[in-house]
Design a protein around this motif. Structure first.
Motif, PDB file in Angstrom:
ATOM      1  N   GLU A 125      41.024  39.956  45.350  1.00  0.00           N
ATOM      2  CA  GLU A 125      41.280  38.858  44.418  1.00  0.00           C
ATOM      3  C   GLU A 125      42.776  38.689  44.150  1.00  0.00           C
ATOM      4  O   GLU A 125      43.204  37.629  43.703  1.00  0.00           O
ATOM      5  CB  GLU A 125      40.559  39.130  43.088  1.00  0.00           C
ATOM      6  CG  GLU A 125      39.052  39.236  43.232  1.00  0.00           C
ATOM      7  CD  GLU A 125      38.383  39.596  41.914  1.00  0.00           C
ATOM      8  OE1 GLU A 125      39.105  39.637  40.878  1.00  0.00           O
ATOM      9  OE2 GLU A 125      37.166  39.832  41.911  1.00  0.00           O
ATOM     10  N   TYR A 126      43.532  39.748  44.451  1.00  0.00           N
ATOM     11  CA  TYR A 126      44.972  39.758  44.100  1.00  0.00           C
ATOM     12  C   TYR A 126      45.720  40.379  45.267  1.00  0.00           C
ATOM     13  O   TYR A 126      45.460  41.518  45.657  1.00  0.00           O
ATOM     14  CB  TYR A 126      45.170  40.589  42.832  1.00  0.00           C
ATOM     15  CG  TYR A 126      46.576  40.646  42.276  1.00  0.00           C
ATOM     16  CD1 TYR A 126      46.895  39.989  41.090  1.00  0.00           C
ATOM     17  CD2 TYR A 126      47.577  41.386  42.897  1.00  0.00           C
ATOM     18  CE1 TYR A 126      48.174  40.067  40.544  1.00  0.00           C
ATOM     19  CE2 TYR A 126      48.854  41.455  42.363  1.00  0.00           C
ATOM     20  CZ  TYR A 126      49.149  40.800  41.192  1.00  0.00           C
ATOM     21  OH  TYR A 126      50.408  40.866  40.653  1.00  0.00           O
ATOM     22  N   LEU A 153      40.328  35.297  53.162  1.00  0.00           N
ATOM     23  CA  LEU A 153      40.131  36.103  51.947  1.00  0.00           C
ATOM     24  C   LEU A 153      39.754  35.165  50.798  1.00  0.00           C
ATOM     25  O   LEU A 153      40.543  34.891  49.887  1.00  0.00           O
ATOM     26  CB  LEU A 153      41.407  36.887  51.630  1.00  0.00           C
ATOM     27  CG  LEU A 153      41.914  37.807  52.752  1.00  0.00           C
ATOM     28  CD1 LEU A 153      43.254  38.424  52.364  1.00  0.00           C
ATOM     29  CD2 LEU A 153      40.898  38.899  53.050  1.00  0.00           C
ATOM     30  N   LYS A 154      38.504  34.687  50.816  1.00  0.00           N
ATOM     31  CA  LYS A 154      38.098  33.571  49.968  1.00  0.00           C
ATOM     32  C   LYS A 154      37.969  33.920  48.493  1.00  0.00           C
ATOM     33  O   LYS A 154      37.797  33.044  47.659  1.00  0.00           O
ATOM     34  CB  LYS A 154      36.787  32.996  50.488  1.00  0.00           C
ATOM     35  CG  LYS A 154      36.922  32.391  51.883  1.00  0.00           C
ATOM     36  CD  LYS A 154      35.655  31.716  52.337  1.00  0.00           C
ATOM     37  CE  LYS A 154      35.842  31.099  53.725  1.00  0.00           C
ATOM     38  NZ  LYS A 154      34.626  30.405  54.201  1.00  0.00           N
ATOM     39  N   HIS A 155      38.057  35.218  48.168  1.00  0.00           N
ATOM     40  CA  HIS A 155      37.957  35.596  46.758  1.00  0.00           C
ATOM     41  C   HIS A 155      39.331  35.631  46.078  1.00  0.00           C
ATOM     42  O   HIS A 155      39.414  35.894  44.879  1.00  0.00           O
ATOM     43  CB  HIS A 155      37.291  36.955  46.622  1.00  0.00           C
ATOM     44  CG  HIS A 155      35.851  36.957  47.030  1.00  0.00           C
ATOM     45  ND1 HIS A 155      34.827  36.544  46.201  1.00  0.00           N
ATOM     46  CD2 HIS A 155      35.245  37.310  48.201  1.00  0.00           C
ATOM     47  CE1 HIS A 155      33.673  36.646  46.819  1.00  0.00           C
ATOM     48  NE2 HIS A 155      33.891  37.113  48.049  1.00  0.00           N
ATOM     49  N   LEU A 156      40.392  35.410  46.850  1.00  0.00           N
ATOM     50  CA  LEU A 156      41.732  35.493  46.276  1.00  0.00           C
ATOM     51  C   LEU A 156      41.914  34.497  45.146  1.00  0.00           C
ATOM     52  O   LEU A 156      41.634  33.300  45.278  1.00  0.00           O
ATOM     53  CB  LEU A 156      42.797  35.233  47.350  1.00  0.00           C
ATOM     54  CG  LEU A 156      43.211  36.413  48.229  1.00  0.00           C
ATOM     55  CD1 LEU A 156      44.257  35.959  49.232  1.00  0.00           C
ATOM     56  CD2 LEU A 156      43.753  37.572  47.397  1.00  0.00           C
ATOM     57  N   SER A 199      39.432  29.591  45.433  1.00  0.00           N
ATOM     58  CA  SER A 199      39.448  30.251  44.125  1.00  0.00           C
ATOM     59  C   SER A 199      40.862  30.487  43.604  1.00  0.00           C
ATOM     60  O   SER A 199      41.040  30.982  42.488  1.00  0.00           O
ATOM     61  CB  SER A 199      38.713  31.597  44.210  1.00  0.00           C
ATOM     62  OG  SER A 199      37.357  31.413  44.571  1.00  0.00           O
ATOM     63  N   LEU A 200      41.858  30.163  44.425  1.00  0.00           N
ATOM     64  CA  LEU A 200      43.249  30.440  44.035  1.00  0.00           C
ATOM     65  C   LEU A 200      43.619  29.755  42.734  1.00  0.00           C
ATOM     66  O   LEU A 200      43.384  28.557  42.548  1.00  0.00           O
ATOM     67  CB  LEU A 200      44.209  29.980  45.128  1.00  0.00           C
ATOM     68  CG  LEU A 200      44.641  30.981  46.188  1.00  0.00           C
ATOM     69  CD1 LEU A 200      45.657  30.346  47.112  1.00  0.00           C
ATOM     70  CD2 LEU A 200      45.224  32.255  45.562  1.00  0.00           C
ATOM     71  N   GLN A 201      44.241  30.544  41.857  1.00  0.00           N
ATOM     72  CA  GLN A 201      44.817  30.001  40.640  1.00  0.00           C
ATOM     73  C   GLN A 201      46.342  30.059  40.659  1.00  0.00           C
ATOM     74  O   GLN A 201      47.007  29.219  40.071  1.00  0.00           O
ATOM     75  CB  GLN A 201      44.286  30.777  39.427  1.00  0.00           C
ATOM     76  CG  GLN A 201      42.793  30.647  39.222  1.00  0.00           C
ATOM     77  CD  GLN A 201      42.309  31.415  38.007  1.00  0.00           C
ATOM     78  OE1 GLN A 201      43.097  31.806  37.150  1.00  0.00           O
ATOM     79  NE2 GLN A 201      41.001  31.637  37.944  1.00  0.00           N
ATOM     80  N   ILE A 202      46.882  31.074  41.359  1.00  0.00           N
ATOM     81  CA  ILE A 202      48.337  31.228  41.465  1.00  0.00           C
ATOM     82  C   ILE A 202      48.702  31.403  42.929  1.00  0.00           C
ATOM     83  O   ILE A 202      48.178  32.306  43.601  1.00  0.00           O
ATOM     84  CB  ILE A 202      48.822  32.444  40.648  1.00  0.00           C
ATOM     85  CG1 ILE A 202      48.553  32.234  39.158  1.00  0.00           C
ATOM     86  CG2 ILE A 202      50.311  32.691  40.892  1.00  0.00           C
ATOM     87  CD1 ILE A 202      48.960  33.408  38.286  1.00  0.00           C
ATOM     88  N   LEU A 203      49.600  30.545  43.433  1.00  0.00           N
ATOM     89  CA  LEU A 203      50.079  30.614  44.821  1.00  0.00           C
ATOM     90  C   LEU A 203      51.597  30.498  44.815  1.00  0.00           C
ATOM     91  O   LEU A 203      52.150  29.507  44.342  1.00  0.00           O
ATOM     92  CB  LEU A 203      49.475  29.486  45.660  1.00  0.00           C
ATOM     93  CG  LEU A 203      49.987  29.366  47.108  1.00  0.00           C
ATOM     94  CD1 LEU A 203      49.701  30.638  47.894  1.00  0.00           C
ATOM     95  CD2 LEU A 203      49.377  28.157  47.805  1.00  0.00           C
ATOM     96  N   ASP A 204      52.257  31.528  45.337  1.00  0.00           N
ATOM     97  CA  ASP A 204      53.725  31.530  45.392  1.00  0.00           C
ATOM     98  C   ASP A 204      54.168  31.816  46.823  1.00  0.00           C
ATOM     99  O   ASP A 204      53.986  32.918  47.330  1.00  0.00           O
ATOM    100  CB  ASP A 204      54.299  32.575  44.449  1.00  0.00           C
ATOM    101  CG  ASP A 204      55.804  32.393  44.233  1.00  0.00           C
ATOM    102  OD1 ASP A 204      56.439  31.715  45.061  1.00  0.00           O
ATOM    103  OD2 ASP A 204      56.333  32.924  43.241  1.00  0.00           O
ATOM    104  N   LEU A 205      54.747  30.808  47.455  1.00  0.00           N
ATOM    105  CA  LEU A 205      55.272  30.921  48.828  1.00  0.00           C
ATOM    106  C   LEU A 205      56.781  30.708  48.838  1.00  0.00           C
ATOM    107  O   LEU A 205      57.360  30.431  49.884  1.00  0.00           O
ATOM    108  CB  LEU A 205      54.600  29.876  49.737  1.00  0.00           C
ATOM    109  CG  LEU A 205      53.076  29.908  49.797  1.00  0.00           C
ATOM    110  CD1 LEU A 205      52.562  28.767  50.675  1.00  0.00           C
ATOM    111  CD2 LEU A 205      52.576  31.241  50.326  1.00  0.00           C
TER     112      LEU A 205
END
Length: 1225
Positions: A122-123, A143-146, A169-175
């Motif tokens: 998840e993280y 990784l669909k639970h991330l 399910s992503l709530q936070i994405l930092d690229l």
């Protein structure tokens, strides 16, 4: 009651057991799932770092491993935190300067594909690691639970995989990446499926082609934080039809800094009423070059929730309602308005009352256009915690208002004139919360520290203090003694002198001390004592001081620190001599050591080999001898190694090729010999390799063409031979290639045209043949191309470099380029060309007028060809030219009047042609002229008076060998900078002006003809400067061509072969800097001036073929440097002086044709000369005479030897001149 107590007790026990069960399950003794544990161990193998973050990764229970968390019920790994060790907390969106985490660099080979085994993750945090621009793995999209994915600062490159769109399910994405655009996306349609996304940061990802970015993002229902800093966002991204009034109305944080927005602020932002933080600073086109601007900011008043607003480098000069609008925002606490063109008028609006902006805690107003006193509107901003007010136009005579800012923690008033604010330190020391103070370049003097305030409490809590650039002199003020909390102290660029006191480093918290660029002479107790008092010090900068004596201490001193924390030590330009003490080896944490430009001598100290953490070693500019020691090979972390400008010898050791992290290797300007080791081609991180100015021989190793990161390769000034390896053309990052001054042969490889990042290519002074490859015309980023002094051939009209749009300097001189200059030469060269050097080739035909269409041309050299026809008349179109050399051709006709339009012209060479006519008056407009060489032509008429009246900067004037007549105008005496005056071989008449004694440029010894100052807009770089200048002069009876190095020896006046009459003016003896004076072949009469001996630097004097009379002045024998003398064919009489330097000039031809001269070296004896034996004298007197005779003989031999030494020196100088002429021609 008892029953209820039992129930409560039961519930407590039940909760306790459940807690134990939770802990038991979360960190189960059964261990984690085996296949997931095996995956973690495979991941571990990909990381190479020394941070010990994997030290706990052993045993069966991976749920206890550092950075790993498991589900309390299933045992599956749900959290994996592998972020690199950092020195600051992670900041998702950044502030005014887009602050990113600083990571220790950790190289990672790849993300192991076994990560898919962790399918309950998840993280996932991989931030800060260095994946060397490898693409983000597509399998992460499985990784669909991330819910949390952080890949920021990880150095991923390439296109962002669309598979990330499967992570619903992503709530936070930092690229994001902190510095450059390594990754990119041409469209981000895949983001539209991330309906749960709340925080998205793609800062510094290239989205310039993703024109759907705003359209897609506006569809995300949960998005509240959005980081798009440095993404290449342009106006077109906001012009899509789908951007309606509800665009991103839920977004609370928006970062759009560091983009390419221009014009007015996009209207799409006007309705983002939920905004709490808005970042619009630093667009690519900033305030100075047409970035964002706003004429009014009424829309901002609707952003009632706004707390942070940063608009730095946005042009707000016309938004006069700025402060009025901002003062209405009820929640505003942080405001960045640096470099916005804000002026005093912005603070003069009626709405700015005593309560305006009183809630603001952070205010940035640096680098605006404010002038005069600090605006009073700031005086009441009592909530301020941070104030940034750097400005060159503001001043303050007192700072009592600052004492009301009791919450102030950070204050920057750099460049504000505080010279009269004598209460400065008293006021600042009363601020109870002050932690950081920057007062750089404020005019502070030591008197500011003498005002009455309590030294015992002065700056007791301050942690950062910058007093650099103020010119404070004397010892360091005692008032600084009580800064017990200080962490960073900068006293650089002042005039502190005397001794650095040990109390300065007493603070146990001090980690950074900068004392460079002062006048310190000593350290109390020596360097080791300072280090012993500051065991926790990490950075110490002492460069550019003038230390005396044993400032470093010796091996006898013992250390009392168990460990030193010192990581950075700079002692460059300190004048330190001797050997480096052995205690250096105890600085185990040292990462950077700069000892360059001192007087260290002897072998490189063995203690260097003990610095296992060292990344940078700069030891250039010393007197180190011996070979490069093998113990340096133990420094496996080394990234920068500079040993240049020493006296090292021996071969380049092969073990240098085994330093895996080496990025810079500079061994230039030593005495190294042998071949270049092939192992240097196996350094994957190498960016700069400089082996120039040594005695290396052999071929260039082909392996150097396999260095993927190499940006600079300099092998110049060696003895390398063979061909240029074609592999050098396959270096993808190369920016500078210098192979000049070797013995390379063969052709220029076509592959060099593939170096698309190349900005400098130097192949001059080799033995290259063949044609210039057409592929070089495709090097679009090339700034300088130097192929001079080879045997390259081809027809000039076939050269085409129009596509090399950045080309500024193009040098093809001294080759075999032939043919006529093309009539459309402006279409064959880039429009920005500033220097075109085609001299010494085989060019013929005429000079086309189209050459003048190169409007930015500054230096033009077409000398030593076979060009004919007239000088073009088009010079009014090339107004920036300051060097024009058309000499040694077959040009004819007049000097065109249009040349007077070259208002910046400094050097004009048109000697050795067939030009005729009078000098045009328009040349008087060229008031910056330093060299005017018109010799060896057919000019006639008198010397114009405007030369002396208008050309006050003239240093060299040559009119030799023309048909100029009339008298020498006295106006030439106004040329106070003149060093060479050559009017020989003309038809000049009249007398030599007595006012020539006012030519002050010839009065004192000049080290060189003056060059432009380095900060001059027309200063010359290394390849167009004075070292290319050549001036022909007849010196010591020989016609020589002098280059810059020889011009150091030249202050010359040559008026020979004319019809001048009268006496030699006594005033010429005032020109004490003269090294050559030639007045021969005239009709001069009278005596040689008695004070001729005052010309102490005179090396050549020719007065022959005149009507001079009288005796040779005795003072002539005192000329210590004279090595060429010609007084022949005059009417001189009397005895030739025989003492001192004249005794070495025993050539009879010097005095030939003077029938009344006598004495050596002529055979004619003077009256009273008698070689017969004298009668004996009494013994007493005879002993005295004998003793005096011995003294005379000793003096005689001493003078002869001195003369001989001077003659040898002159002979060597002449040989050097001949050799230089030979090599350059």
């Amino acid at each position: 009651m008892e029953k209820s107590s039992r129930v409560v007790l039961f519930l407590v026990v039940l909760l306790f057991v459940q807690g134990l069960q939770s802990c038991f399950c979360r960190n189960s003794t059964f261990g984690c799932i085996e296949r997931e544990r095996d995956c973690l161990l495979q991941l571990k193998q990909s990381f190479s770092d020394s941070s010990n973050r994997f030290v706990s990764w052993s045993g069966n229970d991976c749920c206890h491993w550092n950075g790993v968390s498991c589900d309390q019920n299933t045992g599956h790994i749900v959290k994996l935190d592998l972020r690199a060790p950092s020195s600051s907390a992670f900041d998702l969106f950044g502030y005014e300067w887009v602050s990113f985490t600083t990571y220790e660099k950790v190289f990672v080979k790849e993300v192991n594909s076994c990560l898919v085994e962790l399918n309950r993750l998840e993280y996932l945090d991989l931030s800060g690691n260095d994946f060397n621009q490898t693409p983000i793995p597509k399998f992460i999209g499985s990784l669909k639970h991330l819910r949390y994915l952080n890949l920021s600062g990880a150095g991923f490159g390439g296109m962002i995989p669309v598979q990330l769109g499967n992570l619903t399910s992503l709530q936070i994405l930092d690229l994001s990446h902190p510095h450059y655009q390594a990754a990119y996306a041409d469209n981000i349609h895949w983001v539209s499926g991330l309906s749960s996304l709340k925080h998205l940061n793609v800062s510094f990802m290239d989205l310039s082609k993703a024109l759907d970015v705003m359209q897609v993002l506006s569809t995300l229902p949960s998005l509240i934080n959005l980081g798009l800093n440095g993404c290449g966002i342009q106006n077109i991204h906001f012009s899509r039809n789908s951007l309606n009034s509800t665009f991103l109305t839920r977004v609370q944080v928006l970062g759009l800094s560091y983009n390419s927005l221009t014009g007015t602020i996009p209207t799409a932002l006007h309705n983002m009423t939920a905004l709490r933080e808005l970042y619009l600073s630093y667009q690519e086109g900033n305030y100075y070059s047409g970035g964002l601007y706003a004429d009014n900011l009424q829309w901002v008043s609707r952003l009632s929730s706004l707390q942070h607003l940063y608009m730095s480098f946005m042009n707000l000069s016309k938004a006069l309602d700025l402060m009025q609008v901002l003062s209405t925002l009820p929640s505003l606490i942080n405001l960045g308005l640096n470099s916005c063109g804000i002026q005093n008028i912005h603070f003069s609006r009626n709405s700015l009352n005593s309560t305006s902006l009183t809630r603001v805690q952070v205010l940035g107003l640096s680098y605006n256009s404010l002038t005069g006193p600090i605006p009073t509107a700031l005086h009441n901003m009592t909530a301020l915690r941070e104030l940034y007010l750097s400005s060159g136009g503001l001043y303050a005579d007192n700072l009592q208002w600052v004492s009301r800012l009791s919450s102030l923690q950070h204050l920057d008033m750099s460049s504000v004139n505080l010279s009269k604010a004598l209460d400065l330190m008293q006021v600042l020391s009363a601020l109870p919360s002050l932690l950081e103070l920057r007062l750089l370049d404020c005019g502070i003097r030591k008197t500011h520290f003498t005002s009455g305030f309590n030294n015992s409490t002065f700056f007791r809590s301050i942690q950062f203090l910058d007093l650099g650039g103020n010119g404070i002199d004397g010892p360091i003020p005692n008032a600084l003694q009580n800064m017990t909390a200080i962490k960073v102290l900068d006293l650089s660029n002042n005039h502190f002198n005397s001794t650095i006191p040990l109390w300065l480093v007493n603070s146990k918290s001090l980690v950074d001390l900068n004392l460079r660029r002062n006048q310190f002479e000593n350290i109390e107790g020596g360097m080791l004592s300072m280090l012993n008092e500051a065991c926790s010090l990490r950075s110490l900068y002492l460069s550019h001081n003038s230390f005396l004596g044993e400032v470093l201490g010796s091996i006898k001193n013992s250390s009392r620190c168990l460990d030193y924390d010192l990581e950075f030590l700079s002692l460059s330009y300190c004048g330190i001599s001797g050997n480096w003490p052995d205690y250096l080896g105890q600085l185990k944490d040292l990462k950077a050591l700069d000892l360059s430009e001192n007087f260290f001598h002897g072998p490189i100290p063995s203690s260097f080999g003990e610095l296992s953490m060292l990344k940078s070693l700069y030891f250039s500019g010393n007197q180190m001898t011996g070979t490069i020691p093998q113990f340096l090979g133990r420094l496996s972390a080394l990234e920068h190694l500079s040993l240049s400008y020493n006296q090292l010898n021996g071969i380049i050791p092969h073990w240098l090729g085994r330093l895996p992290t080496l990025q810079e290797l500079d061994l230039s300007n030593n005495q190294l010999y042998g071949i270049i080791p092939s192992g240097l081609g196996r350094l994957p991180a190498l960016q700069e390799l400089d082996l120039s100015h040594n005695q290396l021989y052999g071929i260039i190793p082909s392996g150097l063409g396999r260095l993927p990161a190499l940006q600079k390769l300099d092998l110049s000034n060696n003895q390398l031979y063979g061909i240029i390896p074609s592999g050098l053309g396959r270096l993808p990052a190369l920016q500078a290639l210098d192979l000049s001054d070797n013995r390379l042969n063969g052709t220029v490889p076509q592959t060099l045209g593939k170096l698309t990042t190349l900005s400098y290519l130097g192949l001059s002074r080799n033995q290259l043949t063949g044609f210039i490859p057409s592929s070089l015309g495709q090097l679009t980023k090339l700034w300088e191309l130097d192929l001079s002094s080879n045997s390259l051939q081809g027809v000039v009209s076939e050269l085409n470099f129009a596509n090399v749009t950045w080309l500024s300097i193009f040098d093809l001189s001294m080759n075999k380029i032939s043919g006529e200059l093309p009539m459309n030469i402006e279409d064959r060269m880039p429009a920005g060309l500033s220097t075109l050097l085609l001299g010494n080739n085989l060019l013929n035909g005429s000079i086309p007028n189209s050459l003048c269409q190169l409007e930015r041309l500054e230096v033009l050299d077409l000398s030593r060809n076979m060009l004919a026809g007239e000088v073009p008349r088009c010079w009014r179109d090339t107004q920036w030219l300051y060097v024009v050399d058309l000499s040694y051709n077959k040009l004819s006709g007049l000097i065109p009047k249009s040349i007077g339009h070259l208002l910046y012209l400094k050097r004009l060479h048109i000697e050795e042609n067939n030009l005729t006519g009078k000098l045009p008056l328009s040349l008087s407009n060229c008031k910056d002229l330093e060299i005017l060489d018109l010799g060896e032509n057919k000019f006639f008429g008198s010397i114009p008076t405007w030369i002396g009246e208008s050309l006050s900067s003239l240093q060299i004037l040559r009119l030799r060998n023309n048909m100029v007549n009339g008298s020498i105008p006295s106006q030439l005496c106004q040329l106070g900078k003149l060093q060479i005056l050559d009017l020989a071989d003309n038809n000049l008449e009249g007398r030599i002006p007595r006012c020539f004694g006012k030519l002050t440029g010839m009065v004192t010894e000049n080290t060189t003809v003056q060059e432009p100052q380095a900060n001059s807009s027309k200063s010359l770089d290394k390849d167009t400067g004075w070292h290319r200048e050549k001036v022909r002069e007849v010196t010591k009876g020989v016609d020589l061509e002098y280059t810059k190095m020889q011009l150091k020896l030249l202050d010359v006046m040559d008026l020979s072969i004319n019809k001048l009459v009268g006496v030699i003016p006594e005033e010429l003896c005032l020109l004490s800097g003269l090294r050559g004076l030639n007045l021969s072949h005239n009709h001069l009469s009278g005596n040689i001036p008695n004070k001729i001996g005052e010309l102490k630097l005179l090396e050549s004097l020719d007065l022959s073929n005149n009507n001079l009379s009288g005796s040779i002045p005795p003072s002539m024998s005192t000329l210590p440097s004279i090595s060429h003398l010609n007084l022949s064919h005059n009417n001189l009489s009397g005895k030739i002086p025989t003492s001192n330097q004249l005794q070495t000039l025993d050539d009879q031809s010097i005095y030939a044709g003077n029938l009344q001269l006598c004495g050596k070296p002529l055979p004619t004896k003077c009256p009273g000369d008698d070689d017969s034996v004298q009668p004996p004298k009494s013994t007493r007197h005879g002993e005295k005479d004998c003793e005096e005779d011995k003294k005379e003989k000793i003096l005689f031999y001493f003078v002869v030897l001195a003369g001989y030494a001077t003659a040898v020196k002159v002979a060597r100088l002449k040989k050097m001149m001949e050799w230089t002429n030979g090599t350059e021609e």
